[in-house]
Design a protein around this motif. Sequence first.
Motif, PDB file in Angstrom:
ATOM      1  N   GLU A  18       0.839  -1.214   0.000  1.00  0.00           N
ATOM      2  CA  GLU A  18       0.000   0.000   0.000  1.00  0.00           C
ATOM      3  C   GLU A  18       0.870   1.259   0.000  1.00  0.00           C
ATOM      4  OE1 GLU A  18      -3.537   1.913  -0.401  1.00  0.00           O
ATOM      5  OE2 GLU A  18      -3.257  -0.251  -0.421  1.00  0.00           O
ATOM      6  N   SER A  19       1.929   1.263   0.799  1.00  0.00           N
ATOM      7  CA  SER A  19       2.794   2.444   0.858  1.00  0.00           C
ATOM      8  C   SER A  19       3.564   2.639  -0.445  1.00  0.00           C
ATOM      9  CB  SER A  19       3.759   2.359   2.039  1.00  0.00           C
ATOM     10  OG  SER A  19       4.757   1.384   1.815  1.00  0.00           O
ATOM     11  N   LEU A  20       3.867   1.555  -1.149  1.00  0.00           N
ATOM     12  CA  LEU A  20       4.620   1.646  -2.398  1.00  0.00           C
ATOM     13  C   LEU A  20       3.781   2.201  -3.549  1.00  0.00           C
ATOM     14  CD1 LEU A  20       6.722  -1.629  -2.241  1.00  0.00           C
ATOM     15  CD2 LEU A  20       7.462   0.712  -1.742  1.00  0.00           C
ATOM     16  N   LYS A  21       2.519   2.444  -3.311  1.00  0.00           N
ATOM     17  CA  LYS A  21       1.690   3.104  -4.323  1.00  0.00           C
ATOM     18  C   LYS A  21       2.105   4.567  -4.489  1.00  0.00           C
ATOM     19  CE  LYS A  21      -2.415   0.197  -3.842  1.00  0.00           C
ATOM     20  NZ  LYS A  21      -3.827   0.174  -3.446  1.00  0.00           N
ATOM     21  N   GLU A  22       2.729   5.127  -3.459  1.00  0.00           N
ATOM     22  CA  GLU A  22       3.235   6.499  -3.517  1.00  0.00           C
ATOM     23  C   GLU A  22       4.585   6.474  -4.227  1.00  0.00           C
ATOM     24  OE1 GLU A  22       1.735   9.305  -2.615  1.00  0.00           O
ATOM     25  OE2 GLU A  22      -0.008   8.106  -2.054  1.00  0.00           O
ATOM     26  N   PRO A  23       4.725   7.216  -5.324  1.00  0.00           N
ATOM     27  CA  PRO A  23       5.975   7.167  -6.091  1.00  0.00           C
ATOM     28  C   PRO A  23       7.226   7.476  -5.264  1.00  0.00           C
ATOM     29  CG  PRO A  23       4.294   8.360  -7.307  1.00  0.00           C
ATOM     30  CD  PRO A  23       3.733   8.090  -5.944  1.00  0.00           C
ATOM     31  N   GLU A  24       7.147   8.435  -4.359  1.00  0.00           N
ATOM     32  CA  GLU A  24       8.314   8.782  -3.539  1.00  0.00           C
ATOM     33  C   GLU A  24       8.700   7.627  -2.626  1.00  0.00           C
ATOM     34  OE1 GLU A  24       5.549  10.768  -3.714  1.00  0.00           O
ATOM     35  OE2 GLU A  24       6.357  12.346  -4.993  1.00  0.00           O
ATOM     36  N   GLU A  25       7.706   6.939  -2.085  1.00  0.00           N
ATOM     37  CA  GLU A  25       7.966   5.775  -1.229  1.00  0.00           C
ATOM     38  C   GLU A  25       8.629   4.654  -2.018  1.00  0.00           C
ATOM     39  OE1 GLU A  25       7.471   5.107   2.113  1.00  0.00           O
ATOM     40  OE2 GLU A  25       6.972   7.223   2.373  1.00  0.00           O
ATOM     41  N   ALA A  26       8.109   4.394  -3.217  1.00  0.00           N
ATOM     42  CA  ALA A  26       8.667   3.335  -4.057  1.00  0.00           C
ATOM     43  C   ALA A  26      10.112   3.652  -4.441  1.00  0.00           C
ATOM     44  CB  ALA A  26       7.806   3.145  -5.306  1.00  0.00           C
ATOM     45  N   ALA A  27      10.369   4.909  -4.802  1.00  0.00           N
ATOM     46  CA  ALA A  27      11.732   5.314  -5.166  1.00  0.00           C
ATOM     47  C   ALA A  27      12.673   5.146  -3.976  1.00  0.00           C
ATOM     48  CB  ALA A  27      11.737   6.764  -5.660  1.00  0.00           C
ATOM     49  N   GLY A  28      12.246   5.586  -2.807  1.00  0.00           N
ATOM     50  CA  GLY A  28      13.064   5.442  -1.607  1.00  0.00           C
ATOM     51  C   GLY A  28      13.313   3.995  -1.242  1.00  0.00           C
ATOM     52  N   TYR A  29      12.320   3.152  -1.428  1.00  0.00           N
ATOM     53  CA  TYR A  29      12.430   1.726  -1.125  1.00  0.00           C
ATOM     54  C   TYR A  29      13.473   1.069  -2.030  1.00  0.00           C
ATOM     55  CZ  TYR A  29      10.851  -3.116  -0.371  1.00  0.00           C
ATOM     56  OH  TYR A  29      10.772  -4.448  -0.080  1.00  0.00           O
ATOM     57  N   ILE A  30      13.386   1.330  -3.330  1.00  0.00           N
ATOM     58  CA  ILE A  30      14.350   0.758  -4.268  1.00  0.00           C
ATOM     59  C   ILE A  30      15.755   1.280  -3.962  1.00  0.00           C
ATOM     60  CG2 ILE A  30      15.073   0.645  -6.689  1.00  0.00           C
ATOM     61  CD1 ILE A  30      12.049   0.721  -7.402  1.00  0.00           C
ATOM     62  N   LYS A  50       7.604  -6.047  -5.587  1.00  0.00           N
ATOM     63  CA  LYS A  50       6.646  -5.374  -4.706  1.00  0.00           C
ATOM     64  C   LYS A  50       6.189  -4.045  -5.296  1.00  0.00           C
ATOM     65  CE  LYS A  50       8.067  -7.704  -0.560  1.00  0.00           C
ATOM     66  NZ  LYS A  50       9.347  -7.949   0.051  1.00  0.00           N
ATOM     67  N   VAL A  51       7.109  -3.304  -5.911  1.00  0.00           N
ATOM     68  CA  VAL A  51       6.736  -2.047  -6.556  1.00  0.00           C
ATOM     69  C   VAL A  51       5.794  -2.328  -7.722  1.00  0.00           C
ATOM     70  CG1 VAL A  51       7.616  -0.071  -7.867  1.00  0.00           C
ATOM     71  CG2 VAL A  51       8.797  -0.819  -5.789  1.00  0.00           C
ATOM     72  N   ILE A  52       6.086  -3.365  -8.490  1.00  0.00           N
ATOM     73  CA  ILE A  52       5.222  -3.760  -9.611  1.00  0.00           C
ATOM     74  C   ILE A  52       3.839  -4.147  -9.086  1.00  0.00           C
ATOM     75  CG2 ILE A  52       4.839  -5.529 -11.387  1.00  0.00           C
ATOM     76  CD1 ILE A  52       6.916  -3.466 -12.244  1.00  0.00           C
ATOM     77  N   GLU A  53       3.794  -4.908  -7.993  1.00  0.00           N
ATOM     78  CA  GLU A  53       2.500  -5.307  -7.420  1.00  0.00           C
ATOM     79  C   GLU A  53       1.689  -4.089  -6.983  1.00  0.00           C
ATOM     80  OE1 GLU A  53       0.574  -7.888  -3.770  1.00  0.00           O
ATOM     81  OE2 GLU A  53       2.634  -8.316  -4.360  1.00  0.00           O
ATOM     82  N   ALA A  54       2.362  -3.103  -6.408  1.00  0.00           N
ATOM     83  CA  ALA A  54       1.660  -1.872  -6.006  1.00  0.00           C
ATOM     84  C   ALA A  54       1.071  -1.178  -7.223  1.00  0.00           C
ATOM     85  CB  ALA A  54       2.617  -0.936  -5.267  1.00  0.00           C
ATOM     86  N   ARG A  55       1.826  -1.114  -8.313  1.00  0.00           N
ATOM     87  CA  ARG A  55       1.324  -0.483  -9.546  1.00  0.00           C
ATOM     88  C   ARG A  55       0.150  -1.267 -10.127  1.00  0.00           C
ATOM     89  NH1 ARG A  55       3.598   4.420 -11.396  1.00  0.00           N
ATOM     90  NH2 ARG A  55       5.192   4.820  -9.853  1.00  0.00           N
ATOM     91  N   ILE A  56       0.229  -2.589 -10.070  1.00  0.00           N
ATOM     92  CA  ILE A  56      -0.866  -3.421 -10.576  1.00  0.00           C
ATOM     93  C   ILE A  56      -2.131  -3.158  -9.760  1.00  0.00           C
ATOM     94  CG2 ILE A  56      -1.719  -5.809 -10.724  1.00  0.00           C
ATOM     95  CD1 ILE A  56       1.174  -6.593 -11.550  1.00  0.00           C
ATOM     96  N   ARG A  57      -2.002  -3.064  -8.443  1.00  0.00           N
ATOM     97  CA  ARG A  57      -3.166  -2.792  -7.587  1.00  0.00           C
ATOM     98  C   ARG A  57      -3.788  -1.434  -7.889  1.00  0.00           C
ATOM     99  NH1 ARG A  57      -2.032  -5.032  -1.472  1.00  0.00           N
ATOM    100  NH2 ARG A  57      -1.561  -7.188  -2.057  1.00  0.00           N
TER     101      ARG A  57
END
Length: 128
Positions: A18-30, A50-57
Amino acid sequence: MKNVKMPASDSYRDYLIESLKEPEEAAGYIEAILEEKEPERELFRNAIRKVIEARIRMNALSASAKQHHEKLDKMLTASGGSEIYCFVELLEALGFKLAITVENSELPADSESTKIGESERAPEPANL
């Protein structure tokens, strides 16, 4: 002793997706995954998944992104991501750092871009 049921709650994985739906969160995670000094073999591959799954959701995964992910996933399956971490180490040895940032555009890479025309921009505030 009675059997005690723990209250139902969202799992950490669901929270993370859910948090990885936010682009800044996903970028920071990677970026954080790439900064690991002794990464686990599958760490980068799992982070991308996980980032891909967030985008799919979010229904926000373009066909182009899906194709690129499939290609990268095959490469990472074969190597475990060693070439990615080798690249990061080389950059560090050269005095550079790899940074993951959010692209300015909110549109997927394979869609047409839209630019705001002069008449559609908000007026600039007057200097008082």
